[in-house]
Design a protein around this motif. Structure first.
Motif, PDB file in Angstrom:
ATOM      1  N   ASP A 113       0.862  -1.453  -0.080  1.00  0.00           N
ATOM      2  CA  ASP A 113       0.118  -0.094  -0.112  1.00  0.00           C
ATOM      3  C   ASP A 113       0.917   1.186   0.084  1.00  0.00           C
ATOM      4  O   ASP A 113       0.536   2.220   0.019  1.00  0.00           O
ATOM      5  N   VAL A 114       2.238   1.129  -0.179  1.00  0.00           N
ATOM      6  CA  VAL A 114       3.055   2.375   0.225  1.00  0.00           C
ATOM      7  C   VAL A 114       3.671   2.572  -1.446  1.00  0.00           C
ATOM      8  O   VAL A 114       4.022   1.709  -2.065  1.00  0.00           O
ATOM      9  N   ASN A 115       3.589   4.080  -1.584  1.00  0.00           N
ATOM     10  CA  ASN A 115       4.587   4.227  -2.755  1.00  0.00           C
ATOM     11  C   ASN A 115       5.807   4.378  -2.422  1.00  0.00           C
ATOM     12  O   ASN A 115       6.428   5.178  -1.603  1.00  0.00           O
ATOM     13  N   MET A 116       6.443   3.183  -2.768  1.00  0.00           N
ATOM     14  CA  MET A 116       7.880   3.037  -2.285  1.00  0.00           C
ATOM     15  C   MET A 116       8.713   4.031  -2.866  1.00  0.00           C
ATOM     16  O   MET A 116       9.638   4.323  -2.320  1.00  0.00           O
ATOM     17  N   LEU A 117       8.512   4.680  -4.180  1.00  0.00           N
ATOM     18  CA  LEU A 117       9.625   5.851  -4.594  1.00  0.00           C
ATOM     19  C   LEU A 117       9.467   6.832  -3.591  1.00  0.00           C
ATOM     20  O   LEU A 117      10.641   7.517  -3.490  1.00  0.00           O
ATOM     21  N   SER A 118       8.342   7.199  -3.226  1.00  0.00           N
ATOM     22  CA  SER A 118       7.952   8.213  -2.425  1.00  0.00           C
ATOM     23  C   SER A 118       8.677   7.965  -1.072  1.00  0.00           C
ATOM     24  O   SER A 118       9.126   9.041  -0.465  1.00  0.00           O
ATOM     25  N   PHE A 119       8.299   7.086  -0.428  1.00  0.00           N
ATOM     26  CA  PHE A 119       8.977   6.376   0.735  1.00  0.00           C
ATOM     27  C   PHE A 119      10.456   6.511   0.807  1.00  0.00           C
ATOM     28  O   PHE A 119      11.188   7.166   1.702  1.00  0.00           O
ATOM     29  N   LEU A 120      10.991   6.077  -0.508  1.00  0.00           N
ATOM     30  CA  LEU A 120      12.524   6.133  -0.372  1.00  0.00           C
ATOM     31  C   LEU A 120      12.965   7.419  -0.385  1.00  0.00           C
ATOM     32  O   LEU A 120      14.144   7.716   0.069  1.00  0.00           O
ATOM     33  N   ASP A 121      12.434   8.237  -1.355  1.00  0.00           N
ATOM     34  CA  ASP A 121      12.764   9.609  -1.599  1.00  0.00           C
ATOM     35  C   ASP A 121      12.848  10.588  -0.136  1.00  0.00           C
ATOM     36  O   ASP A 121      13.553  11.150   0.433  1.00  0.00           O
ATOM     37  N   LEU A 122      11.592  10.194   0.505  1.00  0.00           N
ATOM     38  CA  LEU A 122      11.328  10.630   2.075  1.00  0.00           C
ATOM     39  C   LEU A 122      12.481  10.407   2.795  1.00  0.00           C
ATOM     40  O   LEU A 122      13.215  11.189   3.757  1.00  0.00           O
ATOM     41  N   MET A 123      12.927   8.960   2.872  1.00  0.00           N
ATOM     42  CA  MET A 123      13.997   8.419   3.665  1.00  0.00           C
ATOM     43  C   MET A 123      15.278   8.885   3.234  1.00  0.00           C
ATOM     44  O   MET A 123      16.057   9.637   4.029  1.00  0.00           O
ATOM     45  N   LYS A 124      15.494   9.208   1.822  1.00  0.00           N
ATOM     46  CA  LYS A 124      16.962   9.612   1.299  1.00  0.00           C
ATOM     47  C   LYS A 124      16.964  11.340   2.027  1.00  0.00           C
ATOM     48  O   LYS A 124      17.895  11.652   2.490  1.00  0.00           O
ATOM     49  N   TYR A 125      15.946  12.007   1.797  1.00  0.00           N
ATOM     50  CA  TYR A 125      15.925  13.334   2.402  1.00  0.00           C
ATOM     51  C   TYR A 125      16.201  13.418   3.874  1.00  0.00           C
ATOM     52  O   TYR A 125      16.857  14.461   4.151  1.00  0.00           O
TER      53      TYR A 125
END
Length: 807
Positions: free
Chosen positions: A744-756
Motif C-alpha cells: 500500500d506504500v508508494n515505494m519511490l516516495s517512501f525512499l525519497d522521503l527516507m533519503k531526504y
C-alpha cells in the motif's frame, strides 16, 4: 548521535550476541522472520527505558486481573532457556558528538517496568541518576515518538478519542504555561472560596460574641444607683477606701464579704445542729432511764458477767457443755477421767472416795495378774496333756514311747511330768500314772480360773460404781452450765437495747467510762436535766432559721426543700474556710457593702462590655470589607480564567485545522492508492478528546483498510519527526518490519522521503533503524542508499546467533 553497538545476554529470542552498527546514519536489519531483528530493536528500547512499548500495550489489554497478569508475564523478557536465577543484560553504546556513553541495564525478574531491588542501571560505569545522560535524553514518550511498527497500525483502531489527543500533542504548540495560569486562577478561586468561608466563620463567631455582649449589657441595664461603701471594717484586713481600685480587687473584696456572710450563717447552723443533737441526746437518755428502771437487776447481772463488753461468758458456757458432753466414761477410761470428775467438788464423788475405790481396783488387778501367771503355769504343756489323753485312749502310746527311748540307750524321763522313774515303771503302770496326773491337774486349773473370774467381776463392779457416780456428777455439771447459759442469754436479750443505747450516748457524753455509773438511774436523770437547761426554745430556733434563710437569700444561695442544716453547712464549707476573721457583722452592713461593691463592679463591667462591643463591631466591619475584596478578586480571576481557556481552545482549534492537511500531505505522498481527500483533526469540545475524520466527517479508522492504516501511521511517524525537527534531543528512530503494508506504500516516495531525512545535514534524523524480511525492499533500500551515497550498515542472517528463536 549514533547507536554504535548493542550487547545482549538472555534477552527474548537472543541468548547472547554483540551487534556492531558503526557510525552510519542508516542501519538495515535484513533477515528472515524469527531470526531476531525485532529482539535487537526491543533490546535497545528496554535498555534505555526499562519497557517495550509494543509488548506493554498488548500485555495490558490481555491482563485484566491479577491471575491473568501473573500468567501472561512469563517469557515476556527472558530468553526461553534461561534459568530463573539468570539475569537479563543489555548494554548500548551511544556516540553523542565527541562523547561516547555506555548504558547497561540488568534484571533478574521476568517482567517489564520492574521497580524491585533486582534491577541495576549503569551509565558510563556509574549508577543511574536523574541528571545523568540517560535522564536528560530519554523520556516517557520514547516509544510513541521513536518507533513505527505494525503494532501501532493495529492499535489505532482501539484508541479512544482521549488517546488520539495524545498522538497529536507533538503537532500542537505547548500551551502548558497558559493552561497553568488558568489552572492557577482556578486554584486561586478555590483558595478564595476557602478564605471567604473562613472569614464568614470568623464573622459568625464575632457576631455570637457581639450578641452575647449585648445580652450582658441588657442584663446590666438596671444597675443600682450609686451607693457609698460603708466605712465600718467588717473583717480583719478589709479596705474601706475603694477609690481607684480595679475590678479584680473589687471582686476579691466582694468574695471576702460573701465569705463573711457564709461564716455568719455557719455559726448559726452550728448552734442549731448542736441544739438538735442535745434534743436527740435527751430523748435517748429518756429511753435509757426507762429501760434501766425496767431491767435494773438484769443490767447489773449483765455488767457483772461482762455482757456490756462482749459475750465471752456465754461462749465459755457453751464450750464447757460441749467439753463435758464429749467426755467418755467406760471401764477403760474411768480411772483416768476420775481426776476430772473430782474437780467438780461433788460430795458423791470426792477425792477420798475415788482414791479408795481406785486402790481396791488396783489390788484386784494385782491378784488377777498373779492368778494369770499360775493358770499359765498350769496351762503349759496343755497340748502334751491332750496328746497323752489321746494316747491313753489308744493304750499303747506311752508304752511305745518308753520302748523307743530305751532302745536309743538314753536316759528316759516322763514326757508329762519329767520323772526319772518313767524308765522303771511297767507299761500298765505308766498308763495309770498319766491318767491320775491329768485328773489332779485339771481340778487345780479349774479352781484358779474360777477364782480369777470372781476377781474380775469384783473389779468391774467397782469400776461400774465409779462410772455411775461420775456420770451423775457430769450430768449435774452439764445441767448447771446449761442453766447458766440460758440465764445469761435471757439477761443479754433483756439488756441488749440498754447497752446499745448506752454506747451511743456515751460516744457523745464522755463524762465517765465507768459502766456502773450508767447503771444508776439518778446519774442519768441528773445528766438529762443539765442538758435540758442548754436547750434553745422553739421560738428562738425558728428565729435563727429565718435568719439563715434571709442571709443565704442575700448571698444568692438556693436552699433545696430537702436540705438539712448539716447539708447546708457542707455546701457552704468551702466558702467558710476562705472567710477572714470577722470583727463586726450586721445584716444592714452586709447589704450596704454588697450593693456598693455590685455597683462598682457592674460599672466597670459595663465599661469593659462596651469596649468589647465596639471591638466586635469593628471586627465585623473589617471582615465584611475583606470578604468583599476577596470576592472582587475572585470574580476577576473567573473572568480571566475563562478568557485564557477560550483563547487556548481557539488557538488549538486553529492548529488542529492545520495539522490535518499537513498530515494528509505525508499520507498522500506515501500512499499508493488514496481513498480519502482530506484528514481533519477535530476537537470535540471535551477536554483532551479529538476525532480523526476524512473530508466528509467520517472516522478515518473506519474507512481505511489495515494496509492503509499502516501507511497512515507511517505518515504520522514522519510528520512527527519533521514537526519536532531539531527540538528533539535523541534523533534516532526505528521502523520495524512494515512488510505487510508495503504493497500500500508508494515505494519511490517512501525512499525519497527516507533519503531526504538522512541526507540533510543537521536534519531531524541522525540515525534510522529499518527491519525487514522482504528481499525486494532490502534491495531497493540498498540501491537508494548507494545511489545517494548514504553510508549504511546492513546486518543479515549470518550476523545473528544461530540458536535463536523469536518469540
Amino acid at each position: 548521535m549514533f547507536i554504535k553497538s548493542v550487547k545482549v545476554i538472555n534477552f527474548r529470542g537472543i541468548q547472547e550476541a554483540n551487534f556492531q552498527f558503526g557510525e552510519n546514519s542508516f542501519v538495515l536489519l535484513a533477515a528472515p522472520n524469527g531470526i531476531g531483528k525485532t529482539s535487537v530493536i526491543d533490546a535497545i528500547e528496554w535498555c534505555l527505558t526499562g519497557n517495550i512499548g509494543r509488548l506493554k500495550n498488548s500485555y495490558d489489554l490481555r491482563s485484566t486481573n491479577a491471575s491473568e497478569r501473573k500468567i501472561n508475564v512469563s517469557g515476556i523478557l527472558k530468553f526461553k532457556d534461561a534459568r530463573s536465577e539468570d539475569r537479563v543484560s543489555v548494554e548500548v553504546c551511544v556516540k553523542d558528538g565527541d562523547e561516547e556513553h555506555i548504558i547497561c541495564r540488568k534484571q533478574e525478574k521476568d517482567e517489564l517496568e520492574c521497580s524491585s531491588r533486582g534491577v541495576e542501571i549503569w551509565v558510563d560505569g556509574k549508577k543511574h541518576k536523574k541528571d545523568d545522560w540517560l535522564g536528560k535524553y530519554i523520556n516517557q514518550n520514547f516509544y510513541n515518538y521513536h518507533f513505527c511498527d505494525v503494532q501501532k497500525s493495529l492499535g489505532i483502531q482501539n484508541e479512544k478519542r482521549s488517546s488520539l489527543s495524545e498522538m497529536f500533542k507533538e503537532f500542537i504548540t505547548d500551551y502548558s504555561d497558559e493552561e497553568r495560569v488558568a489552572e492557577n486562577l482556578a486554584l486561586f478561586q478555590r483558595d478564595a472560596d476557602l478564605k471567604i468561608n473562613k472569614k464568614i466563620e470568623a464573622k459568625k463567631k464575632v457576631e455570637i460574641q457581639k450578641n452575647s455582649v449585648e445580652e450582658e449589657l441588657e442584663k446590666l441595664a438596671d444597675t443600682p444607683s450609686f451607693q457609698e461603701y460603708p466605712k465600718v471594717v467588717m473583717y480583719d484586713g478589709e479596705v474601706v477606701d475603694l477609690q481607684g481600685k480595679d475590678r479584680k480587687f473589687l471582686q476579691e473584696q466582694q468574695n471576702n464579704i460573701y465569705s463573711c456572710g457564709y461564716s455568719y450563717v455557719n455559726d448559726i447552723l452550728k448552734e442549731k445542729i448542736e441544739n438538735h443533737k442535745n434534743e436527740e441526746l435527751c430523748k435517748n437518755l429518756d429511753s435509757l432511764i426507762q429501760n434501766l428502771q425496767e431491767n435494773k437487776e438484769n443490767v447489773k447481772k449483765a455488767i457483772r458477767a461482762g455482757l456490756d463488753r462482749n459475750t465471752t461468758c456465754i461462749v465459755e458456757c457453751t464450750k464447757k457443755i460441749e467439753e463435758y458432753e464429749a467426755v467418755i466414761l467406760d471401764r477403760n477410761s474411768i480411772l483416768d477421767r476420775g481426776k476430772t470428775i473430782i474437780k467438780f467438788n461433788n460430795a458423791s464423788f470426792t477425792k477420798r472416795y475415788f482414791e479408795q475405790k481406785k486402790q481396791e481396783i488396783q489390788d484386784l488387778n494385782e491378784k488377777i495378774k498373779n492368778l494369770d501367771e499360775t493358770i499359765r503355769a498350769f496351762s503349759d504343756g496343755n497340748e502334751i496333756i491332750e496328746a497323752l489323753t489321746n494316747l491313753i485312749d489308744k493304750k499303747q502310746a506311752l508304752a511305745e514311747y518308753q520302748r523307743l527311748r530305751l532302745g536309743e540307750g538314753v536316759q528316759v524321763r516322763c514326757p508329762v511330768c519329767g520323772s526319772e522313774k518313767f524308765a522303771e515303771i511297767e507299761t500298765q503302770q505308766i498308763l495309770k500314772e498319766a491318767s491320775d496326773f491329768l485328773e489332779v491337774n485339771k481340778t487345780n486349773l479349774n479352781k484358779k480360773v474360777e477364782e480369777k473370774e470372781l476377781k474380775k467381776r469384783e473389779c468391774n463392779e467397782l469400776k461400774d460404781e465409779l462410772i455411775l457416780k461420775a456420770k451423775e456428777v457430769l450430768k449435774t455439771e452439764i445441767q448447771k452450765e446449761t442453766e447458766s447459759r440460758e440465764n445469761l442469754l435471757n439477761v443479754q436479750k433483756s439488756t441488749k437495747e440498754f447497752f446499745v443505747l448506752q454506747k451511743r450516748i456515751s460516744n457523745v457524753v464522755k463524762d465517765t467510762n465507768d459502766i456502773y455509773w450508767w447503771s444508776e438511774a439518778d446519774n442519768l436523770i441528773d445528766k438529762k436535766e443539765k442538758l435540758e437547761k442548754k436547750q434553745i426554745s422553739k421560738e428562738e430556733m425558728n428565729k435563727k432559721q429565718r435568719e439563715v434563710e434571709y442571709v443565704l437569700n442575700l448571698l444568692n444561695f438556693k436552699i433545696e426543700a430537702t436540705d438539712s442544716d448539716q447539708a447546708i453547712q457542707n455546701k457552704i464549707s468551702s466558702r467558710v474556710e476562705k472567710a477572714p476573721k470577722i470583727l463586726v457583722f450586721t445584716k444592714k452592713i452586709l447589704i450596704e457593702k454588697m450593693n456598693a461593691l455590685s455597683y462598682m463592679i457592674q460599672d466597670q463591667e459595663i465599661a469593659e462590655l462596651n469596649k468589647k462591643l465596639k471591638n466586635s463591631q469593628n471586627m465585623i466591619e473589617k471582615l465584611n470589607n475583606e470578604i468583599r475584596q476577596i470576592k472582587q478578586v475572585k470574580e476577576w480571576a473567573e473572568v480571566h480564567e475563562e478568557k485564557i481557556k477560550r483563547l487556548v481552545a481557539e488557538l488549538i482549534q486553529q492548529e488542529y485545522e492545520n495539522v490535518g492537511p499537513n498530515l494528509y500531505k505525508f499520507y498522500k505522498k506515501l500512499s499508493r492508492i488514496n481513498t480519502i481527500k482530506n484528514i481533519k483533526i477535530i476537537p470535540d469540545g471535551v477536554e483532551n478528546q479529538v476525532s480523526l475524520t476524512d473530508e466528509t466527517g467520517k472516522h478515518v479508522v473506519n474507512i481505511l483498510s489495515n494496509g492503509q492504516l499502516s501507511v497512515f501511521i507511517l505518515a504520522y511517524f514522519f510528520a512527527g519527526i519533521v514537526s519536532r525537527g531539531n527540538d528533539e534531543k535523541f534523533k534516532i528512530y526505528f521502523i520495524d518490519d512494515l512488510t505487510a503494508c508495503m504493497d500500500d506504500v508508494n515505494m519511490l516516495s517512501f525512499l525519497d522521503l527516507m533519503k531526504y531525512l538522512l541526507k540533510e545535514k543537521e536534519g531531524p534524523v541522525d540515525q534510522m533503524f529499518f527491519a525487514t524480511c522482504d528481499e525486494r525492499i532490502e534491495k531497493l533500500l540498498c540501491y537508494k542508499m548507494d545511489g545517494c551515497e548514504i553510508p549504511y550498515t546492513k546486518l543479515t542472517e549470518k550476523e545473528f546467533p544461530k540458536s535463536i528463536e523469536e518469540f
